[in-house]
Design a protein around this motif. Structure first.
Motif, PDB file in Angstrom:
ATOM      1  N   ARG A 109      44.377 -10.593  69.311  1.00 43.03           N
ATOM      2  CA  ARG A 109      44.521  -9.254  69.865  1.00 43.03           C
ATOM      3  C   ARG A 109      43.199  -8.510  69.725  1.00 43.03           C
ATOM      4  N   TYR A 110      43.061  -7.450  70.520  1.00 39.92           N
ATOM      5  CA  TYR A 110      41.890  -6.577  70.455  1.00 39.92           C
ATOM      6  C   TYR A 110      42.325  -5.162  70.133  1.00 39.92           C
ATOM      7  N   GLN A 111      41.462  -4.468  69.414  1.00 43.29           N
ATOM      8  CA  GLN A 111      41.568  -3.015  69.302  1.00 43.29           C
ATOM      9  C   GLN A 111      40.207  -2.449  69.694  1.00 43.29           C
ATOM     10  N   ASP A 112      40.183  -1.633  70.726  1.00 47.45           N
ATOM     11  CA  ASP A 112      38.952  -0.948  71.108  1.00 47.45           C
ATOM     12  C   ASP A 112      39.058   0.487  70.615  1.00 47.45           C
ATOM     13  N   LEU A 113      38.333   0.782  69.545  1.00 45.11           N
ATOM     14  CA  LEU A 113      38.395   2.104  68.923  1.00 45.11           C
ATOM     15  C   LEU A 113      37.214   2.931  69.405  1.00 45.11           C
ATOM     16  N   ARG A 114      37.513   3.972  70.170  1.00 44.92           N
ATOM     17  CA  ARG A 114      36.450   4.857  70.657  1.00 44.92           C
ATOM     18  C   ARG A 114      35.934   5.729  69.516  1.00 44.92           C
ATOM     19  N   SER A 115      34.681   6.150  69.638  1.00 45.12           N
ATOM     20  CA  SER A 115      34.078   6.989  68.592  1.00 45.12           C
ATOM     21  C   SER A 115      34.889   8.256  68.351  1.00 45.12           C
ATOM     22  N   SER A 116      35.478   8.796  69.420  1.00 45.73           N
ATOM     23  CA  SER A 116      36.252  10.034  69.300  1.00 45.73           C
ATOM     24  C   SER A 116      37.544   9.843  68.513  1.00 45.73           C
ATOM     25  N   GLU A 117      37.959   8.568  68.304  1.00 45.41           N
ATOM     26  CA  GLU A 117      39.196   8.295  67.574  1.00 45.41           C
ATOM     27  C   GLU A 117      38.989   8.205  66.066  1.00 45.41           C
ATOM     28  N   LEU A 118      37.737   8.049  65.624  1.00 49.05           N
ATOM     29  CA  LEU A 118      37.499   7.905  64.198  1.00 49.05           C
ATOM     30  C   LEU A 118      37.877   9.184  63.463  1.00 49.05           C
ATOM     31  N   THR A 119      38.334   9.028  62.243  1.00 50.69           N
ATOM     32  CA  THR A 119      38.705  10.183  61.422  1.00 50.69           C
ATOM     33  C   THR A 119      37.462  10.725  60.734  1.00 50.69           C
ATOM     34  N   LEU A 120      37.121  11.980  61.020  1.00 52.26           N
ATOM     35  CA  LEU A 120      35.922  12.603  60.465  1.00 52.26           C
ATOM     36  C   LEU A 120      36.304  13.554  59.338  1.00 52.26           C
ATOM     37  N   VAL A 121      35.686  13.360  58.183  1.00 49.66           N
ATOM     38  CA  VAL A 121      35.905  14.239  57.031  1.00 49.66           C
ATOM     39  C   VAL A 121      34.550  14.488  56.378  1.00 49.66           C
ATOM     40  N   SER A 122      34.499  15.466  55.508  1.00 49.93           N
ATOM     41  CA  SER A 122      33.271  15.736  54.766  1.00 49.93           C
ATOM     42  C   SER A 122      33.513  15.513  53.285  1.00 49.93           C
ATOM     43  N   SER A 123      32.435  15.387  52.549  1.00 54.10           N
ATOM     44  CA  SER A 123      32.542  15.331  51.095  1.00 54.10           C
ATOM     45  C   SER A 123      33.058  16.676  50.596  1.00 54.10           C
ATOM     46  N   HIS A 124      33.431  16.730  49.332  1.00 52.49           N
ATOM     47  CA  HIS A 124      34.044  17.958  48.819  1.00 52.49           C
ATOM     48  C   HIS A 124      33.119  19.161  48.913  1.00 52.49           C
ATOM     49  N   ASP A 125      31.773  18.911  48.882  1.00 53.01           N
ATOM     50  CA  ASP A 125      30.819  20.026  48.933  1.00 53.01           C
ATOM     51  C   ASP A 125      30.177  20.203  50.301  1.00 53.01           C
ATOM     52  N   GLY A 126      30.623  19.419  51.299  1.00 56.27           N
ATOM     53  CA  GLY A 126      30.076  19.550  52.646  1.00 56.27           C
ATOM     54  C   GLY A 126      28.724  18.905  52.834  1.00 56.27           C
ATOM     55  N   GLY A 127      28.274  18.104  51.886  1.00 52.97           N
ATOM     56  CA  GLY A 127      26.948  17.494  51.989  1.00 52.97           C
ATOM     57  C   GLY A 127      26.918  16.118  52.623  1.00 52.97           C
ATOM     58  N   ALA A 128      28.091  15.583  52.971  1.00 54.45           N
ATOM     59  CA  ALA A 128      28.140  14.247  53.572  1.00 54.45           C
ATOM     60  C   ALA A 128      29.231  14.200  54.628  1.00 54.45           C
ATOM     61  N   LEU A 129      28.928  13.541  55.757  1.00 52.94           N
ATOM     62  CA  LEU A 129      29.896  13.297  56.822  1.00 52.94           C
ATOM     63  C   LEU A 129      30.389  11.865  56.684  1.00 52.94           C
ATOM     64  N   VAL A 130      31.703  11.694  56.621  1.00 56.14           N
ATOM     65  CA  VAL A 130      32.301  10.367  56.480  1.00 56.14           C
ATOM     66  C   VAL A 130      33.166  10.078  57.692  1.00 56.14           C
ATOM     67  N   ARG A 131      32.873   8.957  58.365  1.00 55.12           N
ATOM     68  CA  ARG A 131      33.640   8.511  59.528  1.00 55.12           C
ATOM     69  C   ARG A 131      34.527   7.351  59.070  1.00 55.12           C
ATOM     70  N   ILE A 132      35.814   7.558  59.022  1.00 58.72           N
ATOM     71  CA  ILE A 132      36.729   6.522  58.551  1.00 58.72           C
ATOM     72  C   ILE A 132      37.177   5.678  59.735  1.00 58.72           C
ATOM     73  N   ILE A 133      36.837   4.384  59.693  1.00 55.69           N
ATOM     74  CA  ILE A 133      37.196   3.455  60.765  1.00 55.69           C
ATOM     75  C   ILE A 133      38.569   2.849  60.508  1.00 55.69           C
ATOM     76  N   ALA A 134      38.827   2.461  59.267  1.00 54.61           N
ATOM     77  CA  ALA A 134      40.110   1.843  58.930  1.00 54.61           C
ATOM     78  C   ALA A 134      40.441   2.108  57.469  1.00 54.61           C
TER      79      ALA A 134
END
Length: 325
Positions: free
Chosen positions: A159-184
């Motif tokens: 099977r395939y999963q095509d995950l678009r960039s807009s689907e990734l879960t975006l969060v920041s570190s607790h102090d706002g100093g890092a952007l984290v893109r969660i893929i899975a």
């Protein structure tokens, strides 16, 4: 390295800061990636498997493809080849990759997109830079991660999963100093879009110069940080790392990654991959693109491939054409 980003990181939900009672995972080793050629001759940086790190259960392989600025007609990919017994996860940072498979499927992924292919019982596919990139040249940068499958899932339907960039879960570190893109997987209560047979966590973090990413990490999972670009330290003990190095953590409930005050990178930030998973703890026998549990199963995989039972290259791909036609 555009990936997916936001104009104002402070509008994002924030990862929880680890509680003081949550034990920081110590760094048990730092591995420097080796450089080799794959496919039709493109260069990859591989932290594992290597002499320094032979096993990264539940992962089989991690390759950084690039970053490289290709001259016209110099870009290369991986022509038709088989896989069985695991999953390939391709995350693009720069450029565009086109893929086809023996089931008639395929697609295109570009900056920030992820192609998640479950090879399972077996499939043939190819992965090539987009025709425009080949003709004109340009920047290419991607990551391929091989995720092992447990015995009972090795013969799952492909099977395939095509995950678009807009689907990734975006969060920041607790102090706002890092952007984290969660893929899975799940990190700090936030879950990425990738559907996994093997429980894993996989994310891409951009940490501002001098910034620190402190975050809880799933218990029972392995934990690793691979540096895409820049320099910093890992662990509460501040172990130095730089581009092309992988830090391996021991047991605990939280991890820390800190960026140096100066970052000489295209984004101006410390770019790292965060990855780990629940170890499968089963025998692994690998022969090239086949990852099974026994030598007998490897022989079966070779025989099935040679007999065409993993599919055949679609007729339209059997004869090539000159680019631009």
């Amino acid at each position: 390295m555009p990936a997916i980003t936001v104009d104002n990181i402070l509008v994002l939900p924030r990862l929880p800061r680890p509680d003081r009672t949550e034990r920081q995972r110590p760094v048990v080793g730092v591995v420097t990636a080796t450089t080799q050629r794959e496919g039709a001759g493109f260069e990859v940086h591989r932290p594992f498997p290597s002499l320094e790190l032979r096993s990264a259960d539940p992962f089989i392989l991690l390759d950084q493809m690039g970053p490289v600025a290709y001259e016209p007609y110099a870009a290369k990919g991986a022509p038709w080849h088989p896989h069985r017994g695991f999953e390939t996860v391709t995350y693009m940072l720069d450029g565009t990759m086109v893929h086809h498979d023996s089931n008639g499927g395929g697609g295109t992924i570009s900056e920030g997109d992820t192609q998640w292919m479950t090879a399972g019982s077996g499939i043939l596919h190819d992965e090539l830079p987009a025709e425009e990139l080949v003709i004109s040249g340009g920047l290419f940068h991607g990551i391929q991660l091989w995720v092992n499958l447990p015995r009972e899932k090795k013969m799952a339907p492909p099977r395939y999963q095509d995950l678009r960039s807009s689907e990734l879960t975006l969060v920041s570190s607790h102090d706002g100093g890092a952007l984290v893109r969660i893929i899975a997987g799940e990190l700090g209560g936030f879950t990425g879009p990738g559907s996994t047979y093997t429980p894993i966590a996989y994310a891409h973090a951009s940490i501002s110069p001098g910034g620190r990413l402190e975050m809880p990490w799933p218990q029972g999972f392995s934990a690793m940080v691979y540096v895409l670009s820049g320099s910093g330290t890992v662990g509460a003990e501040g172990r130095p790392v730089h581009a092309g190095q992988l830090a391996v953590f021991g047991h605990g409930e939280a991890i820390t990654v800190t960026a140096d005050e100066h970052q000489d990178t295209p984004t101006g930030e410390f770019e790292v991959l965060l990855l780990g998973g629940r170890p499968i703890r089963e025998p692994v026998v690998q022969y090239g693109p086949f990852v099974m549990n026994s030598r007998h199963e490897i022989i079966e995989a070779i025989e099935d491939f040679e007999a065409g039972r993993m599919g055949r290259v679609p007729a339209e791909h059997l004869t090539g054409k000159r680019l631009g036609e």
